[in-house]
Design a protein around this motif. Structure first.
Motif, PDB file in Angstrom:
ATOM      1  N   CYS A 164       0.861  -1.194   0.000  1.00 55.51           N
ATOM      2  CA  CYS A 164       0.000   0.000   0.000  1.00 55.51           C
ATOM      3  C   CYS A 164       0.888   1.231   0.000  1.00 55.51           C
ATOM      4  CB  CYS A 164      -0.907  -0.006   1.228  1.00 55.51           C
ATOM      5  SG  CYS A 164      -1.910   1.487   1.389  1.00 55.51           S
ATOM      6  N   GLU A 171      -0.511   4.385  -0.335  1.00 58.13           N
ATOM      7  CA  GLU A 171      -1.412   5.534  -0.216  1.00 58.13           C
ATOM      8  C   GLU A 171      -1.272   6.277   1.111  1.00 58.13           C
ATOM      9  OE1 GLU A 171      -5.179   3.781  -0.835  1.00 58.13           O
ATOM     10  OE2 GLU A 171      -4.687   3.059  -2.843  1.00 58.13           O
ATOM     11  N   THR A 172      -0.944   5.598   2.181  1.00 56.43           N
ATOM     12  CA  THR A 172      -0.775   6.245   3.477  1.00 56.43           C
ATOM     13  C   THR A 172       0.599   5.908   4.031  1.00 56.43           C
ATOM     14  OG1 THR A 172      -1.754   4.372   4.648  1.00 56.43           O
ATOM     15  CG2 THR A 172      -3.244   6.129   3.972  1.00 56.43           C
ATOM     16  N   ARG A 174       2.373   2.275   4.021  1.00 57.40           N
ATOM     17  CA  ARG A 174       3.487   2.163   3.073  1.00 57.40           C
ATOM     18  C   ARG A 174       4.694   1.544   3.762  1.00 57.40           C
ATOM     19  NH1 ARG A 174       8.056   4.188   2.706  1.00 57.40           N
ATOM     20  NH2 ARG A 174       7.651   5.759   4.295  1.00 57.40           N
ATOM     21  N   ARG A 199      -5.068  -4.770   4.038  1.00 60.13           N
ATOM     22  CA  ARG A 199      -5.123  -3.528   4.815  1.00 60.13           C
ATOM     23  C   ARG A 199      -5.861  -3.699   6.130  1.00 60.13           C
ATOM     24  NH1 ARG A 199      -5.255   1.055   0.744  1.00 60.13           N
ATOM     25  NH2 ARG A 199      -4.830   0.086  -1.267  1.00 60.13           N
TER      26      ARG A 199
END
Length: 588
Positions: free
Chosen positions: A354, A356-357, A361, A535
């Protein structure tokens, strides 16, 4: 537990890949260079790696970022000189770092002196150093190429040469004509100019580009029509693993043997385990290992690689791909290369984790470090992977993409759809997900202008917008950073080499679409890698899988480990020691 000490150095090695244009600019021209690499060797050494692999730094017009070589014995001037390369080799060896170069010998640049002679006339002595064929003609008399094969960068694999009235073969760009390996004189020149020239200077091996393309099916039959929108068809089964390929690779290996050099070959479009083993079996004396692409091609478009969407795969697909790469080590004398990124792939955090955050990450980057470090074979780490670099954002315009494959694909979609906005947006989404450009963004060294990559106003390729948050300088002193985690994982991998590098691989609970658990076993020693690829928090009964009381948790990506609860993108590594004093790896 000690491992046999007479093994080749490359089996337990981690090899760090450097993309010269994007690593470090030393002179302010916006392009990375060899002195820049030298200036960062201490960073590379601090990671715990054993060697560097440098992507092509040879003289080239840069149609395909150096994979179009115009002189094997010279250096691309913006990168430096042959003297700079000699100094780099010396500086690496002084730090006990070995040096691998890219061996690009399926094709040359169209500006190489060999091709300039070859195309000068049909009677030139080097005419047969490349692959020339007369045209075919349609019923209406229109001139046509010899077959319908599609090039890797779109269009036909054949380019018309007006001067000599024949077509030449180029599997990649028209500026990259394929060499004719069936000609002994061609092969002899390749071995001398592309290989011995650099081996004499002290390099330790090669990454062998497109290692299974050298032998062609000289009948050049048409490929089956699978793309109704194009006259040019994928022909992987017709141009890979040709009739004389193993003869040629053995001959290449004999040259390497003169210097004790190692090889890792690029082996595209070869999913058959038996065919892979033929290349890497020790008794076959061909390549030491190969890059297989089952993992990194996961979710790619079937006909057009970039015709896809993010996360176009299930975890069971990833498990099957890993099994495909790991399976042939057990009970064989073969070897494999383990990797998640390179200059031809997008960033692994963006693809499998991921991006995005910031929290997720970093978590997914650490989880992927555990995932990769636990797999058998020689480990390859791509520049920037050690700090968790990610793909360029979707907001970047298509003009920021520099790679010939990306540009040609986008233009092909534009032409086929008459510029349809929805089709172009889909093309951009596919490129933002898996384009080669992402692995080529400049290295992020610090939070100063252009990430410390260059002092130039503009770098050759745009620096990622997030460089102030993701950079080496920021992560170095942080014990909880992705960089620090990678250093610890590489150290653990060496300490536990008997089971992590050489151990037999087995997937646990193959059908689980959220959690990936695999076992590594070497004699009585055992390890388990536990990975949450989602997630969300996931719950699992580890007691039902292995006797956890006998295992030690030696690596974890989460700061708050709860036995049967996995945080988002959490990874763990458990090891159980055996009582043996020594272990001889399988196949030795």
């Amino acid at each position: 537990m000690p491992v046999a000490t007479d093994l080749p150095w490359w089996k337990e090695a981690c090899i760090y890949q450097i993309y010269p244009a994007s690593f470090k600019d030393s002179n302010g021209d916006g392009i990375g260079d060899i002195p820049g690499i030298i200036s960062k060797l201490d960073h590379i050494k601090s990671l715990g790696v054993d060697a560097i692999w440098i992507c092509p730094m040879f003289a080239s017009p840069q149609c395909d970022m150096g994979y179009d070589i115009s002189d094997y014995e010279a250096v691309y001037p913006p990168y430096g000189t042959v003297d700079d390369m000699e100094r780099l080799i010396t500086e690496c060896h002084a730090r006990s770092l070995r040096v691998l170069l890219d061996l690009v010998i399926n094709h040359t640049s169209h500006l190489h002196a060999w091709f300039q002679e070859s195309r000068s006339s049909k009677n030139n002595p080097k005419r047969d150093w490349y692959i020339w064929r007369p045209p075919t003609y349609a019923t209406d008399g229109q001139r046509r190429p010899p077959n319908n094969w599609r090039a890797a960068f779109e269009g036909s694999v054949w380019e018309w040469d007006e001067h000599t009235q024949e077509y030449y073969l180029h599997y990649f760009a028209p500026e990259q004509p394929d060499l004719n390996w069936d000609n002994p004189a061609t092969r002899a020149a390749i071995y001398e100019s592309a290989m011995r020239f650099w081996l004499r200077k002290g390099i330790d091996g090669f990454r062998v580009d497109t290692a299974n393309l050298y032998s062609k099916n000289t009948q050049f039959p048409n490929a089956a029509v699978t793309d109704l929108l194009s006259p040019w068809q994928p022909a992987f089964e017709l141009f890979c693993n040709g009739p004389r390929i193993h003869e040629y690779i053995r001959e290449l290996n004999q040259v390497l043997g003169e210097f004790g050099a190692m090889t890792v070959g690029e082996l595209p479009c070869t999913p058959d385990v038996a065919k892979v083993l033929k290349y890497v079996s020790e008794k076959e004396r061909q390549l030491n290992m190969v890059f297989q692409f089952e993992i990194v091609e996961l979710g790619s478009g079937i006909i057009d690689r970039y015709n896809t969407v993010p996360r176009n795969w299930e975890l069971t697909h990833l498990k099957a791909a890993v099994q495909q790469v790991q399976c042939f080590l057990a009970g064989t004398d073969g070897w494999t290369a383990t990797f998640l990124e390179n200059h031809d792939q997008a960033r692994s955090v963006s693809r499998f984790g991921c991006d995005e955050t910031p929290g997720l990450r970093a978590s997914s980057a650490k989880m992927l470090a555990i995932f990769l470090a636990g797999l058998s074979g020689t480990l390859f780490l791509h520049q920037g992977q050690e700090i968790g670099m990610v793909n360029a954002p979707i907001t970047w315009p298509i003009s920021e993409y520099k790679d010939i494959a990306s540009i040609n694909y986008y233009n092909a979609v534009k032409n086929q759809t008459n510029g349809d906005a929805a089709a172009l947006q889909r093309a951009k989404v596919g490129l933002q997900h898996i384009a080669r450009d992402h692995g080529r963004l400049p290295m992020q060294w610090d939070s100063t202008f252009n990430a410390g990559f260059t002092e130039a106003v503009q770098s050759w390729m745009r620096v990622h917008d997030n460089y102030a948050d993701i950079n080496v300088e920021r992560q170095n002193p942080d014990a909880g950073s992705v960089l620090s985690f990678w250093k610890s994982m590489l150290r653990l991998r060496k300490e536990q080499a008997d089971v992590l590098v050489y151990g037999d691989f087995r997937i646990i609970d193959e059908s689980n679409e959220n959690i990936f658990i695999y076992e590594k076993k070497a004699g009585d020693k055992c390890a388990y890698v536990v990975l949450n690829f989602t997630r969300e928090v996931r719950h699992i009964d580890l007691h039902s899988i292995f006797d956890i009381g006998q295992f030690k948790l030696i690596a974890q990506s989460s700061d708050h480990v709860s036995l049967n609860r996995l945080d988002p993108f959490e990874g763990r590594l458990y090891v159980k020691e055996d009582n043996n004093e020594a272990y001889v790896p399988n196949g030795i």
